[in-house]
Design a protein around this motif. Structure first.
Motif, short mmCIF file in Angstrom:
data_model
loop_
_atom_site.label_atom_id
_atom_site.label_comp_id
_atom_site.label_asym_id
_atom_site.label_seq_id
_atom_site.Cartn_x
_atom_site.Cartn_y
_atom_site.Cartn_z
N LEU A 1 2.89 10.80 92.92
CA LEU A 1 2.39 10.61 91.56
C LEU A 1 2.41 11.91 90.74
N PRO A 2 1.89 13.04 91.27
CA PRO A 2 1.98 14.27 90.47
C PRO A 2 3.41 14.69 90.17
N MET A 3 4.34 14.44 91.10
CA MET A 3 5.72 14.84 90.88
C MET A 3 6.43 13.96 89.86
N LEU A 4 5.96 12.74 89.67
CA LEU A 4 6.62 11.81 88.77
C LEU A 4 5.92 11.69 87.42
N THR A 5 5.08 12.65 87.10
CA THR A 5 4.37 12.60 85.81
C THR A 5 5.34 12.52 84.64
N PHE A 6 6.39 13.33 84.69
CA PHE A 6 7.37 13.34 83.59
C PHE A 6 8.08 12.00 83.51
N VAL A 7 8.48 11.46 84.65
CA VAL A 7 9.23 10.20 84.67
C VAL A 7 8.35 9.03 84.23
N VAL A 8 7.10 9.03 84.67
CA VAL A 8 6.22 7.89 84.42
C VAL A 8 5.65 7.90 83.01
N PHE A 9 5.32 9.08 82.48
CA PHE A 9 4.61 9.14 81.21
C PHE A 9 5.49 9.56 80.03
N ILE A 10 6.48 10.39 80.26
CA ILE A 10 7.27 10.93 79.15
C ILE A 10 8.49 10.06 78.85
N LEU A 11 9.28 9.78 79.85
CA LEU A 11 10.54 9.07 79.62
C LEU A 11 10.37 7.66 79.05
N PRO A 12 9.37 6.88 79.47
CA PRO A 12 9.26 5.52 78.91
C PRO A 12 8.89 5.48 77.43
N SER A 13 8.33 6.56 76.90
CA SER A 13 7.86 6.57 75.52
C SER A 13 8.87 7.27 74.62
N GLN A 14 9.30 6.59 73.57
CA GLN A 14 10.24 7.20 72.63
C GLN A 14 9.60 8.38 71.90
N PHE A 15 8.32 8.22 71.53
CA PHE A 15 7.63 9.30 70.82
C PHE A 15 7.53 10.54 71.69
N TYR A 16 7.14 10.38 72.96
CA TYR A 16 7.01 11.53 73.85
C TYR A 16 8.37 12.16 74.13
N ARG A 17 9.41 11.33 74.25
CA ARG A 17 10.75 11.88 74.46
C ARG A 17 11.18 12.74 73.27
N GLU A 18 10.89 12.24 72.07
CA GLU A 18 11.25 13.01 70.87
C GLU A 18 10.48 14.33 70.82
N GLN A 19 9.19 14.27 71.13
CA GLN A 19 8.38 15.49 71.13
C GLN A 19 8.86 16.47 72.19
N PHE A 20 9.24 15.94 73.34
CA PHE A 20 9.76 16.79 74.41
C PHE A 20 11.06 17.47 73.97
N HIS A 21 11.93 16.69 73.32
CA HIS A 21 13.19 17.24 72.84
C HIS A 21 12.94 18.32 71.79
N LYS A 22 12.01 18.08 70.88
CA LYS A 22 11.68 19.08 69.85
C LYS A 22 11.13 20.35 70.49
N THR A 23 10.31 20.19 71.51
CA THR A 23 9.74 21.35 72.19
C THR A 23 10.82 22.18 72.86
N ILE A 24 11.77 21.50 73.52
CA ILE A 24 12.87 22.20 74.17
C ILE A 24 13.71 22.95 73.14
N VAL A 25 13.98 22.30 72.01
CA VAL A 25 14.76 22.94 70.95
C VAL A 25 14.04 24.17 70.41
N ASN A 26 12.73 24.05 70.20
CA ASN A 26 11.96 25.19 69.69
C ASN A 26 11.97 26.36 70.67
N TYR A 27 11.81 26.05 71.95
CA TYR A 27 11.85 27.11 72.96
C TYR A 27 13.23 27.76 73.01
N ARG A 28 14.26 26.95 72.86
CA ARG A 28 15.62 27.49 72.89
C ARG A 28 15.87 28.41 71.71
N ILE A 29 15.41 27.99 70.53
CA ILE A 29 15.58 28.82 69.34
C ILE A 29 14.82 30.13 69.48
#
Length: 213
Positions: free
Chosen positions: A173-201
């Motif tokens: 369960l702790p290892m699958l937090t990203f898969v279980v909570f982030i990937l199924p949600s479009q909103f969380y996926r978008e926020q995750f993508h924005k965060t990655i882009v901001n870190y990259r910039i």
């Protein structure tokens, strides 16, 4: 904690503009402390009733794990394990239903020309991850619950795979937090993508600054 997040999500929808973020953080800290104390109190008895006994015979040496609970404590243990397993699932499920229903009613007040059932279907489609997540959590936790109720004391050289599987399941369960909570949600996926882009910039800017310097 997952159930508490679900409850806070529902409160946010219900309170709307009256939701106080600062107060919510204070309550969250208190709830975390209460949950930790509650979890410890409902499991602290276990080590006091477990014993390791070494047995030497002609064939082999065995180590027996002996757990002797009084009948009342055995019942309490079974109830607590079942509670820790089912309570988060039920809370998540009820919270998802309340959230979708409340959200649909809010949307129906704004989109008065649309059918409520159609709006409800849209909301279910949008928040379907709120149903899939608790179901996945139950499916992942079910083998551990079965092992707790079915397994007995083990002989040191036999049936070790069953208990190893039980230990590894605890970490799934702790290892699958990203898969279980982030990937199924479009909103969380978008926020995750924005965060990655901001870190990259930010990283590229820092590297360019170091190179120029």
């Amino acid at each position: 904690l997952n159930a508490c997040v679900a409850i806070e999500r529902v409160v946010t929808i219900i309170k709307a503009t009256n939701f106080h973020k600062k107060k919510s953080k204070q309550i969250a800290k208190i709830v975390i402390v209460i949950l930790v104390i509650f979890t410890i109190c409902t499991n602290i008895y276990d080590p006091f009733y477990r014993y390791l006994i070494d047995e030497d015979n002609e064939d082999e040496k065995r180590i027996w794990c002996i757990a002797t609970y009084p009948s009342s404590l055995q019942t309490f243990s079974s109830v607590m394990h079942t509670f820790h397993f089912l309570a988060p699932f039920i809370i998540n499920l009820i919270s998802a239903i309340i959230l979708i229903t409340k959200r649909s009613r809010q949307q129906s007040n704004v989109r008065i020309h649309e059918n409520y059932k159609e709006i409800l279907k849209q909301q279910i489609q949008q928040y379907r991850h709120l149903f899939t997540t608790p179901v996945l959590l139950v499916l992942l936790g079910l083998p551990r619950l079965i092992i707790l109720f079915v397994s007995k004391c083990m002989k040191s050289t036999n049936d070790t795979w069953l208990f190893l599987v039980g230990c590894f399941i605890l970490f799934i369960l702790p290892m699958l937090t990203f898969v279980v909570f982030i990937l199924p949600s479009q909103f969380y996926r978008e926020q995750f993508h924005k965060t990655i882009v901001n870190y990259r910039i930010a990283l590229e800017r820092r590297l360019n600054y170091m190179i120029q310097k």
